[in-house]
Write a protein that holds these residues in place. Structure first.
Motif, short mmCIF file in Angstrom:
data_model
loop_
_atom_site.label_atom_id
_atom_site.label_comp_id
_atom_site.label_asym_id
_atom_site.label_seq_id
_atom_site.Cartn_x
_atom_site.Cartn_y
_atom_site.Cartn_z
N LEU A 103 0.83 -1.21 0.00
CA LEU A 103 0.00 0.00 0.00
C LEU A 103 0.86 1.25 0.00
O LEU A 103 0.60 2.22 -0.71
CB LEU A 103 -0.92 -0.01 1.22
CG LEU A 103 -1.98 -1.13 1.22
CD1 LEU A 103 -2.63 -1.24 2.59
CD2 LEU A 103 -3.03 -0.87 0.14
N THR A 114 3.89 7.72 -0.67
CA THR A 114 2.60 7.20 -1.14
C THR A 114 2.68 6.93 -2.64
O THR A 114 1.89 7.42 -3.43
CB THR A 114 1.46 8.19 -0.85
OG1 THR A 114 1.83 9.48 -1.36
CG2 THR A 114 1.18 8.28 0.63
N ALA A 118 -1.82 2.51 -2.36
CA ALA A 118 -2.70 3.45 -1.66
C ALA A 118 -2.41 4.88 -2.08
O ALA A 118 -1.27 5.32 -2.10
CB ALA A 118 -2.52 3.31 -0.15
N VAL A 121 -2.91 7.20 3.22
CA VAL A 121 -3.19 6.50 4.47
C VAL A 121 -3.28 7.57 5.54
O VAL A 121 -2.30 8.26 5.81
CB VAL A 121 -2.09 5.48 4.81
CG1 VAL A 121 -2.35 4.85 6.19
CG2 VAL A 121 -2.00 4.40 3.75
N TYR A 129 -7.05 4.14 11.27
CA TYR A 129 -6.50 4.65 10.02
C TYR A 129 -7.51 4.43 8.89
O TYR A 129 -8.32 3.49 8.94
CB TYR A 129 -5.22 3.90 9.65
CG TYR A 129 -4.00 4.33 10.44
CD1 TYR A 129 -3.08 5.23 9.91
CD2 TYR A 129 -3.77 3.83 11.72
CE1 TYR A 129 -1.97 5.62 10.63
CE2 TYR A 129 -2.66 4.22 12.46
CZ TYR A 129 -1.77 5.11 11.91
OH TYR A 129 -0.67 5.50 12.63
N THR A 130 -7.46 5.32 7.89
CA THR A 130 -8.26 5.15 6.68
C THR A 130 -7.32 5.02 5.48
O THR A 130 -6.43 5.85 5.30
CB THR A 130 -9.22 6.33 6.47
OG1 THR A 130 -10.19 6.32 7.52
CG2 THR A 130 -9.94 6.21 5.13
N ILE A 131 -7.55 3.97 4.70
CA ILE A 131 -6.71 3.68 3.53
C ILE A 131 -7.53 3.94 2.27
O ILE A 131 -8.63 3.38 2.11
CB ILE A 131 -6.27 2.20 3.56
CG1 ILE A 131 -5.47 1.91 4.82
CG2 ILE A 131 -5.45 1.86 2.30
CD1 ILE A 131 -5.32 0.42 5.12
N PRO A 198 2.09 2.85 9.49
CA PRO A 198 2.52 3.16 8.11
C PRO A 198 3.76 2.36 7.68
O PRO A 198 3.83 1.89 6.55
CB PRO A 198 2.80 4.66 8.17
CG PRO A 198 1.93 5.16 9.27
CD PRO A 198 1.97 4.08 10.30
N LEU A 201 2.66 -1.12 6.81
CA LEU A 201 1.97 -1.24 5.53
C LEU A 201 2.91 -1.13 4.34
O LEU A 201 2.55 -1.49 3.22
CB LEU A 201 0.87 -0.17 5.43
CG LEU A 201 -0.26 -0.26 6.46
CD1 LEU A 201 -1.28 0.85 6.24
CD2 LEU A 201 -0.95 -1.63 6.43
#
Length: 547
Positions: A103, A114, A118, A121, A129-131, A198, A201
């Protein structure tokens, strides 16, 4: 996201110094904890951001498509695997990144970006957390990547029965209640606050797999990721062949990639010189100058990697702290760095993660002290100790470190027999009292997850102890994860490091450089501080090409 140290949420401060620490302040950045989401455009319809940590393409020339790239990788054996979320050896790593992506991604300075699957994040609060996924990405069978795949991927890793590498890192995730917001958005709740999410991920073993995915069991059609190359054939212990996925969302250049196991570095070098392979991992440091005359180009990456000598603290004779301390005092670290690393590296001090902001540089540098080592062994009743040290050619320096240490130990009256076992990573792995292993760059708490907790997947030293100094290590780890004040978290991490420094099972003589080699016709490779060889295997074989 709130915290007593509001600087944690400021934007990235790229660090160019070789030994400057990795700061979690750099990992969770932007208003509301959004990780650089606003600075990078969303990728959809095949448009892609710049490669994470990719090479300076202008300097390397214009990339062009074509050719069959052959890579010789150190190690491997009959237990080789292909799994989008699991590895043991370096060939496993190379195969994983050919087909599976994460991600978030680390760049070549080991900074989070990033540039992965994703688009963003975001930390909604310390426990959620929102992905948000990029739109338009497909798996290699044409199926669109969706929130359902992310949920399946996280829950597959978080299921202990699956025995996957990343399981320990999911301990703080409320894995059963990961929620789909819409087809491209996932809400990840936590059981307890965890500032390493993070980084987790972005770990390469957190690859995103499609719903229903299973590890390779003989059918290549099951190995479907979002990556640049699709598995064509795989013979464990020998080689795997991967062909370019034409629907890939970023650029890639080779027609195919072949990953070949090598158990011997001499054979690897000869194959590279002879043109049977185009690149190799783990070029021995003492061969760097010698191979240049043959047209081989060394790629030297100064990393936070380390090759530890591992003492299982619950197995004789290392269940006595005096014996462990004596063994640490036997080591001449500078000599090992010069002999094994030919100067490519940095003397270490029996603790790991040198790039982390919490790395404790104030612990006294441990020096060789043979007389004190003898005294400790005598006090423990272990004068004239005889012991086997197990190793293998799993990474450059593993066998040589065992031999040099055995030689140094004679001065203290310790007789060490080196056991070079080609099946080291078989059934006996992690059950040995005295062994050598290898690790790559990681942040401190992420490394603890992987190797220093009772449920860690690769706990060679069987740390922490059940009683006495260090027995509160697991509790301290949980406190550090949940601590939102950087200064307080670092204070806890220092206490953890002091415990392993004093009574742990690791001997860490030096932080090694990853030294690889490639032919002059391979373009696009550049040094990286990251975990994997050849700059993350050419960032999944997508940022390298034949010139």
């Amino acid at each position: 996201m709130t915290g007593t140290d509001d600087k944690r949420w400021q934007v990235v401060e790229r660090q160019d110094g070789l030994w400057l620490p990795l700061s979690r302040r750099n990992l969770l950045m932007g208003a509301g904890g959004v990780i650089m989401a606003s600075s990078l455009a969303a990728c959809g319809g095949g448009s892609a951001p710049a490669p994470a940590g990719g090479t300076d393409t202008a300097a390397a020339g214009t990339p062009k498509k074509g050719g069959d790239f052959k890579l010789g990788v150190t190690g491997g054996g009959s237990k080789d695997m292909m799994d989008g979320q699991n590895i043991v050896t370096k060939p496993d790593q190379a195969r994983l990144v050919s087909a599976f992506e994460t991600l978030l991604e680390f760049d070549d300075n080991y900074q989070l970006q990033t540039t992965g699957l994703a688009e963003s994040v975001s930390a909604d609060n310390p426990k959620q957390y929102t992905i948000k996924l990029r739109d338009g990405i497909t798996f290699q069978n044409g199926k669109p990547l969706t929130a359902d795949d992310v949920i399946y991927s996280l829950q597959r890793i978080g299921t202990q029965a699956n025995g996957l590498t990343g399981f320990a890192a999911t301990a703080t995730m409320d894995i059963k209640n990961v929620k789909k917001i819409d087809k491209l958005t996932v809400q990840l709740p936590l059981l307890t606050a965890d500032s390493t999410i993070p980084q987790t991920l972005a770990s390469y073993t957190f690859g995103i797999v499609p719903v229903g995915y299973k590890a390779f069991k003989g059918d290549v059609s099951t190995q479907i990721g979002t990556g640049a190359y699709k598995l064509k054939s795989f013979t464990p212990g020998q080689q795997s062949v991967h062909t370019r996925y034409d629907g890939y969302w970023r650029e890639s250049y080779f027609d195919s990639v072949t990953i070949i196991d090598f158990s011997d570095s001499t054979a690897q070098i000869n194959a590279l010189k002879g043109g049977q392979i185009d690149a190799m991992t783990d070029l021995p440091a003492n061969q760097v100058n010698a191979v240049k005359s043959s047209g081989v180009v060394p790629l030297i990456s100064q990393t936070g990697g380390w090759i530890p000598i591992c003492m299982a603290i619950d197995m004789a004779p290392f269940n006595d702290p005096k014996v462990r301390q004596a063994m640490r005092l036997i080591v001449d670290r500078q000599q090992i760095l010069e002999q094994l690393g030919s100067g490519y590296g940095q003397v270490a001090n029996d603790i790991y993660s040198p790039f982390d902001e919490g790395y404790n540089k104030d612990l006294p540098q441990r020096e060789q002290d043979i007389e004190q080592a003898k005294s400790l062994l005598k006090s423990a009743g272990k004068e004239g100790l005889t012991v086997d040290l197990h190793t293998t050619n799993g990474a450059s320096g593993m066998v040589e470190l065992a031999s040099v240490f055995a030689s140094q130990a004679k001065a203290a009256g310790v007789n060490i027999t080196v056991k070079n076992d080609p099946n080291y990573y078989g059934d006996a792995y992690l059950k040995l009292a005295f062994s050598v292993d290898f690790w790559g760059t990681r942040g401190y708490l992420n490394q603890v997850q992987q190797g220093s907790l009772p449920n860690s997947p690769y706990n060679e030293t069987h740390w922490p102890p059940s009683s006495g100094e260090g027995s509160n290590f697991g509790d301290l780890y949980k406190q550090a994860l949940a601590e939102t004040d950087s200064a307080k978290r670092i204070e806890i991490e220092h206490e953890m490091q002091k415990a392993e420094y004093d009574t742990g099972g690791y001997i860490i003589p030096y932080f090694n450089s990853l030294i690889d080699g490639h032919s002059a016709k391979v373009a696009g490779l550049s040094p990286s501080k990251g975990t994997l060889n050849l700059a993350g295997f050419g960032h999944g074989f997508r940022t390298i090409w034949f010139a």
